[in-house]
Each structure stands twice: as C-alpha cells, then as structure tokens.
Design a protein around this motif. Structure first.
Motif, mmCIF file in Angstrom:
data_model
loop_
_atom_site.group_PDB
_atom_site.id
_atom_site.type_symbol
_atom_site.label_atom_id
_atom_site.label_comp_id
_atom_site.label_asym_id
_atom_site.label_seq_id
_atom_site.Cartn_x
_atom_site.Cartn_y
_atom_site.Cartn_z
ATOM 1 N N UNK B 146 0.822 -1.227 0.000
ATOM 2 C CA UNK B 146 0.000 0.000 0.000
ATOM 3 C C UNK B 146 0.845 1.263 0.000
ATOM 4 N N UNK B 147 2.119 1.101 0.337
ATOM 5 C CA UNK B 147 3.005 2.272 0.353
ATOM 6 C C UNK B 147 3.677 2.512 -1.010
ATOM 7 N N UNK B 148 3.247 1.738 -2.016
ATOM 8 C CA UNK B 148 3.841 1.889 -3.353
ATOM 9 C C UNK B 148 2.867 2.591 -4.288
ATOM 10 N N UNK B 149 3.413 3.258 -5.302
ATOM 11 C CA UNK B 149 2.553 3.789 -6.362
ATOM 12 C C UNK B 149 2.106 2.626 -7.245
ATOM 13 N N UNK B 150 1.113 2.887 -8.082
ATOM 14 C CA UNK B 150 0.609 1.833 -8.958
ATOM 15 C C UNK B 150 1.704 1.236 -9.829
ATOM 16 N N UNK B 151 2.550 2.097 -10.381
ATOM 17 C CA UNK B 151 3.619 1.624 -11.246
ATOM 18 C C UNK B 151 4.650 0.808 -10.487
ATOM 19 N N UNK B 152 4.997 1.276 -9.288
ATOM 20 C CA UNK B 152 5.966 0.533 -8.467
ATOM 21 C C UNK B 152 5.421 -0.832 -8.091
ATOM 22 N N UNK B 153 4.133 -0.859 -7.695
ATOM 23 C CA UNK B 153 3.518 -2.133 -7.305
ATOM 24 C C UNK B 153 3.556 -3.114 -8.473
ATOM 25 N N UNK B 154 3.271 -2.589 -9.665
ATOM 26 C CA UNK B 154 3.249 -3.461 -10.833
ATOM 27 C C UNK B 154 4.640 -4.011 -11.148
ATOM 28 N N UNK B 155 5.668 -3.166 -10.952
ATOM 29 C CA UNK B 155 7.029 -3.653 -11.189
ATOM 30 C C UNK B 155 7.415 -4.713 -10.170
ATOM 31 N N UNK B 156 6.968 -4.526 -8.923
ATOM 32 C CA UNK B 156 7.236 -5.551 -7.909
ATOM 33 C C UNK B 156 6.540 -6.853 -8.304
ATOM 34 N N UNK B 174 -1.543 -6.930 -17.315
ATOM 35 C CA UNK B 174 -0.813 -6.507 -16.119
ATOM 36 C C UNK B 174 -0.838 -5.006 -15.871
ATOM 37 N N UNK B 175 -1.010 -4.219 -16.925
ATOM 38 C CA UNK B 175 -0.890 -2.770 -16.730
ATOM 39 C C UNK B 175 -2.230 -2.058 -16.882
ATOM 40 N N UNK B 176 -3.304 -2.825 -16.729
ATOM 41 C CA UNK B 176 -4.634 -2.259 -16.941
ATOM 42 C C UNK B 176 -5.027 -1.192 -15.937
ATOM 43 N N UNK B 177 -4.416 -1.237 -14.747
ATOM 44 C CA UNK B 177 -4.905 -0.350 -13.689
ATOM 45 C C UNK B 177 -4.026 0.882 -13.470
ATOM 46 N N UNK B 178 -3.018 1.076 -14.320
ATOM 47 C CA UNK B 178 -2.159 2.259 -14.112
ATOM 48 C C UNK B 178 -2.411 3.286 -15.212
ATOM 49 N N UNK B 203 1.430 -12.332 -23.232
ATOM 50 C CA UNK B 203 0.922 -11.102 -22.629
ATOM 51 C C UNK B 203 -0.492 -10.854 -23.130
ATOM 52 N N UNK B 204 -1.450 -10.871 -22.218
ATOM 53 C CA UNK B 204 -2.845 -10.672 -22.609
ATOM 54 C C UNK B 204 -3.236 -9.215 -22.437
ATOM 55 N N UNK B 205 -3.890 -8.649 -23.450
ATOM 56 C CA UNK B 205 -4.388 -7.277 -23.304
ATOM 57 C C UNK B 205 -5.569 -7.049 -24.242
ATOM 58 N N UNK B 206 -6.370 -6.012 -23.927
ATOM 59 C CA UNK B 206 -7.407 -5.605 -24.867
ATOM 60 C C UNK B 206 -7.015 -4.258 -25.489
ATOM 61 N N UNK B 207 -5.804 -3.785 -25.145
ATOM 62 C CA UNK B 207 -5.346 -2.464 -25.558
ATOM 63 C C UNK B 207 -4.504 -2.602 -26.840
ATOM 64 N N UNK B 208 -5.069 -2.128 -27.953
ATOM 65 C CA UNK B 208 -4.432 -2.286 -29.257
ATOM 66 C C UNK B 208 -3.062 -1.611 -29.299
ATOM 67 N N UNK B 209 -2.981 -0.396 -28.748
ATOM 68 C CA UNK B 209 -1.705 0.317 -28.766
ATOM 69 C C UNK B 209 -0.642 -0.436 -27.981
ATOM 70 N N UNK B 210 -1.070 -1.012 -26.858
ATOM 71 C CA UNK B 210 -0.135 -1.784 -26.049
ATOM 72 C C UNK B 210 0.417 -2.954 -26.870
ATOM 73 N N UNK B 211 -0.487 -3.635 -27.566
ATOM 74 C CA UNK B 211 -0.081 -4.774 -28.381
ATOM 75 C C UNK B 211 0.894 -4.346 -29.467
ATOM 76 N N UNK B 212 0.537 -3.256 -30.185
ATOM 77 C CA UNK B 212 1.394 -2.799 -31.279
ATOM 78 C C UNK B 212 2.760 -2.366 -30.753
ATOM 79 N N UNK B 213 2.761 -1.827 -29.557
ATOM 80 C CA UNK B 213 3.986 -1.262 -29.015
ATOM 81 C C UNK B 213 5.011 -2.326 -28.626
ATOM 82 N N UNK B 214 4.522 -3.427 -28.027
ATOM 83 C CA UNK B 214 5.488 -4.357 -27.424
ATOM 84 C C UNK B 214 5.626 -5.701 -28.139
ATOM 85 N N UNK B 215 4.653 -6.056 -28.972
ATOM 86 C CA UNK B 215 4.605 -7.443 -29.439
ATOM 87 C C UNK B 215 5.674 -7.786 -30.472
#
Lengths: 203, 323
Positions: B146-156, B174-178, B203-215
């Motif tokens: 709870x003492x982490x930011x959303x991004x930090x928590x996700x990296x952990x 994994x990054x849906x909530x940040x 890596x599962x996502x519904x975010x098209x940009x995310x898919x194009x960016x990393x896949x």
C-alpha cells in the motif's frame, strides 16, 4: 471494598473462559459458513433470530436446563459471543480479494498454503474486530450472571440493590464499565496497528 | 544490467485447446492451436470475453482444458503437479496481485521460499531483482504494497514473477490499472527485461496500442478462436479479416501513417548500404508497404545520400504515438 477484588477476578475469569470457548467454536463455524452460501443463509438467519433474545432471558433459560452457578452463565455467554466471532470470520475470509487468491494459486501455492499464508492472515483483522465486539458484549453481559449465581461484578450490584448499599452498587457498576472500556481500548489499539500497516480489512 | 545471466525462453505449443465453463453454451476457448517460439513476446489481443485470459490460464492450469495438449519445452503441463508447474512459470496479473500483508521483499521471496531456497540465496535474489526493476533495495525492500505507487507495485509484481528465473512469463492485463504515462514506461520496461533475459512472454491485453507497441507477434482472438497470428507489421498491413481490421482500426492507423514522413520517424544511424532505399520525404505509409513487401529496414535518402535508417519498430512507435 474487600469484595471488589474477588468479584473482579470472578468477572474476568467468567468472561475470559466464555470468550475462549466462543473462539474455539465461533472461528471454525465462521470458516464453515464462508465455504457455502447456503449454510451462510441458514446460519445468519439463526443468528439474527438469536440476537433478538435479551441476554437476561438467555441466562434465565439456563436455570431449568443446567441449573444455577458458573456453568450455565458460561454457556449463556458463549452463545452470546459466538455470533459476532463467526460472522466476522466469515466476512473476513470472503473479503480477501479474488485477485490475491488468484495470484497465490498462479505462483504455485497449494490450497493449504493459500489458506494459511494468504487468506487467514488477511482475514485476521476482520476476525479480530468480531472478537473485540464479542469481548465487550461478554464483559457487559457477564454482569447479569450474578442473577443466576454466576459470580462476578454483578454480584456487587445485586447485593447493593438488595441491601440498599449504594457504595457496593457503584463499585460493581464502575468496575464493569472500566473493565469493558479497558478491554475495548487495548483491542482497538492492536487492531489499528494491524490495519494501518497493511491497509486492508474491509468490514 | 545486474542480471547478466540469461535464463532463456521456453517453447510453448498448444494443440486443439478447448475450454468450456460449466453452464455455458459455447466454448470459451474453441479449438486453439498456437506455437510460441522461445524468447518471443507474444501478445494475445481481443475484446473482453473473447477467451484470451482463459487461454493464458490454461497454460499454468488455473483453468483446466477440456481437450487438447499444452506443452512447455516439449513437456506436457499435465505431467507435473499443478503447484510445481506454476512455480516454474512466472505469473503477473493486474495491479492488486501483491500480498498486502507481506513487504516488497517478502512478496518477491514467495516463490523461492516455496522452492525451498536458503535465506542467503533468497536475500541475494531479492536485492538483484529490485535492482533489475530499478527500485532501490534500501528504500523499497521493507515497504508494504500500500506504500507503493501503482507503477511501483506493478514492477514488484513482475519481480515476484521473475524471482525463480522462469523461462516463461504469463502476464494477464498486467498494466490495466495504471495511468497512461506509467503504462508506457512499464511497457518499455517489459520489452527491455524480455530482451535482457530472453524470457518467453505471453501477454494478454485488450489495448491495441499496447499490443502494437510491445509485441513480437500478435494473436488476435474472437469468440474463443484465433483469427490471426502474425507480426504487428503484417497484422497492421494485411489484416486477415474485417474483424481484425475493425478491432485494430487498421485503416485509421494507415491513414495516420500517410500523414507522417520518413524524416519524422527515422533514426540517424550508421548506414550499411545494403537496405532498400526510400526518400526522407516519403510517407510512412509508403515505408510500411515496402516493409510488407519484405524489406526489414529502409535507408532514408536525402539529396541522393543516405542519412538515416527506418525499421518497423520506428513505424510502430510513430503509430502508437500519433494516437
């Protein structure tokens, strides 16, 4: 003044014993309720109905069943303390977010490890709230045990009323008040530290 | 890079996977075949309810498949006890998967502990991982989630999944909530880790940009079926069906590319003289066509002289950033 210490000791003993038995029965009961919605519905209905019955009536019912003294008072107080403990155990176990349990399974914990390392530790603060409620209720209601010869601080009140001894009455009443408040304060302190740290427990 | 050791990546092979949930009248996953080469980052893309998460969860057996076989490194996943299988596969889910009653270090240590590593080795690994995800061990090891930011928590969460050096990592939205800025940083981080460790990632996502960016490759799903499995370049340039075209809004992406010039996306980079040439004034749409015709990279030419290089990675960044 000399009766205060034994009365206080009797009160603490009766409350403590009742709570201990209620924990032993209430927590497994709550865990069982948490597993099945059907059991929960039945159990909560029963508890709701039981709560309407006043503590004094429960104590009175004990007399024809098991007579007078410590034992019937204990049984009555256990019955009183089980519902908050069982209900909060159920709540606490079910309040653990599904995602956390999913993560636990996904990284390879066995069912048993999920329960002992994740679900129970996270439910504990909520269970503890139930224990706190039960403790205060039991300490307060143990006063009534004097009416069926269960001893405790209630005896000072009963005797004070019978003998028109205001000093005794006040000692008994203040004693119960202080005891209940002290228990409440200690337990909330523990609870607050717990919750503050994890930031969980939504009951 | 503290973790120089490459753990390498698994090969994943799914054959005719079918999943049907009790009480449902259709298959959540419907006869899916999929081959994932080692060390690739494969994004499973589709709208909610298309079966992409279910498909992912059959691999670590969180969801049982009704028929078909799943092999990781040529071994059937059913040959192991489920807990043992899962300890060998990294698993990252959206945001709240961290255990709130354990510190960052304890969270990361969970799998090594389950595997029975000794304390010293676990402590060393935790520190190594915190450095890998660029969180200072001194400052972060003893914090609670709870003492982490959303991004930090996700990296952990990612560090926890990598703790036992898995060769396969499953990431479920994994990054849906940040928020968007943190998300793109996490995406870049994921690609960086994947390149450094050689891990195979699904890596599962519904975010098209995310898919194009990393896949490296994109699996596009619809109603439990795989409708296209291809590189981002081909998915974008040659969508297999009107459904894919609409899901990725490929027409719009290509239109946006026709507004951008090679000059805007190229990198001023050493030129090898081997690649196909293109004018710096050409549109990225023209560049995409050349790549679809087989050019890996293009040499950007100004006044007859090569001044830079354009690869598909540059084109896809331009697409994602122009939205």
């Amino acid at each position: 003044m000399s009766e205060l210490i034994p009365a206080l000791r009797g009160h603490v003993l009766l409350s403590g014993a009742s709570l201990a038995v209620a924990l032993l029965l209430g927590i497994p009961l709550g865990a069982w309720i948490a597993r099945s919605p059907r059991v929960r519905e039945a159990a909560l209905g029963l508890v709701g109905a039981a709560r309407v019955v006043p503590s004094l009536a429960v104590l009175a019912i004990m007399i024809p069943l098991i007579g007078v003294g410590f034992a019937p008072a204990l049984v009555a107080l256990v019955l009183l303390a089980i519902p908050p403990i069982a209900i909060n155990t159920d709540l606490g176990l079910r309040a653990v977010p599904h995602a956390i349990l999913d993560a636990a399974a996904g990284i390879g914990m066995s069912e048993r490890q999920i329960r002992s390392r994740v679900q129970w530790p996270l439910a504990l603060p909520v269970v503890f709230t139930g224990v706190r409620t039960a403790t205060v209720e039991v300490i307060a209601s143990a006063t009534l045990a004097a009416f069926i010869g269960g001893g405790g601080l209630g005896e000072l009140i009963v005797n004070g009323l019978a003998n028109n001894d205001v000093a005794s009455l006040v000692r008994g009443a203040v004693g119960v008040g202080v005891l209940a408040l002290a228990a409440e304060a200690c337990l909330s302190l523990v609870e607050r530290r717990w919750r503050g740290r994890w930031g969980t427990g939504a009951a | 890079m503290t973790d120089a050791r490459k753990s390498g990546g698994s090969t994943v092979a799914l054959r005719d996977i079918v999943v049907r949930y009790p009480g449902s009248d259709r298959n959540a996953v419907d006869h899916v075949d999929l081959d994932v080469p080692p060390g690739t980052l494969v994004v499973v893309l589709g709208p909610s309810g298309c079966g992409k998460s279910t498909l992912l969860r059959t691999i670590n057996r969180l969801v049982p498949s009704e028929s078909g076989t799943i092999c990781v490194d040529a071994q059937d996943v059913r040959d192991f006890p489920a807990t043992q299988l899962r300890r060998g596969i990294g698993y990252v889910i959206q945001a709240v998967g961290l255990f709130p009653h354990l510190t960052v270090a304890q969270n990361i240590a969970v799998v090594p502990q389950l595997l029975g590593w000794d304390r010293a080795r676990i402590a060393e690994r935790v520190e190594e991982l915190l450095r890998l995800i660029q969180l200072d061990p001194q400052r972060y090891a003893d914090r609670y989630p709870r003492e982490l930011s959303g991004g930090e928590a996700q990296r952990v969460g990612v560090a926890r999944a990598l703790a036992a050096r898995p060769r396969l990592l499953l990431m479920d939205e994994p990054f849906g909530a940040v928020d968007a800025i943190v998300r793109s940083a996490l995406q870049d981080e994921t690609v960086r880790l994947q390149r450094a460790l050689g891990t195979t990632i699904l890596f599962v996502t519904h975010d098209v940009d995310e898919a194009l960016r990393i896949a490296d490759r994109i699996v596009i799903m619809s109603a439990g079926r795989v409708v296209q499995y291809d590189t981002p370049l081909h998915v974008l340039g040659r969508p297999a069906s009107p459904y894919v075209e609409e899901l990725l809004d490929t027409k719009d992406a290509v239109r946006r590319l026709s507004l951008l010039r090679v000059r805007d996306a190229m990198r001023a980079k050493a030129v090898d003289g081997q690649s196909q040439r293109i004018s710096v004034e050409a549109t990225l749409r023209e560049a995409l066509s050349a790549m679809l015709d087989g050019a890996d990279a293009l040499e950007a030419i100004e006044d007859g002289r090569p001044i830079g290089r354009l690869a598909f990675d540059d084109v896809r960044r331009a697409i994602v950033e122009s939205t």
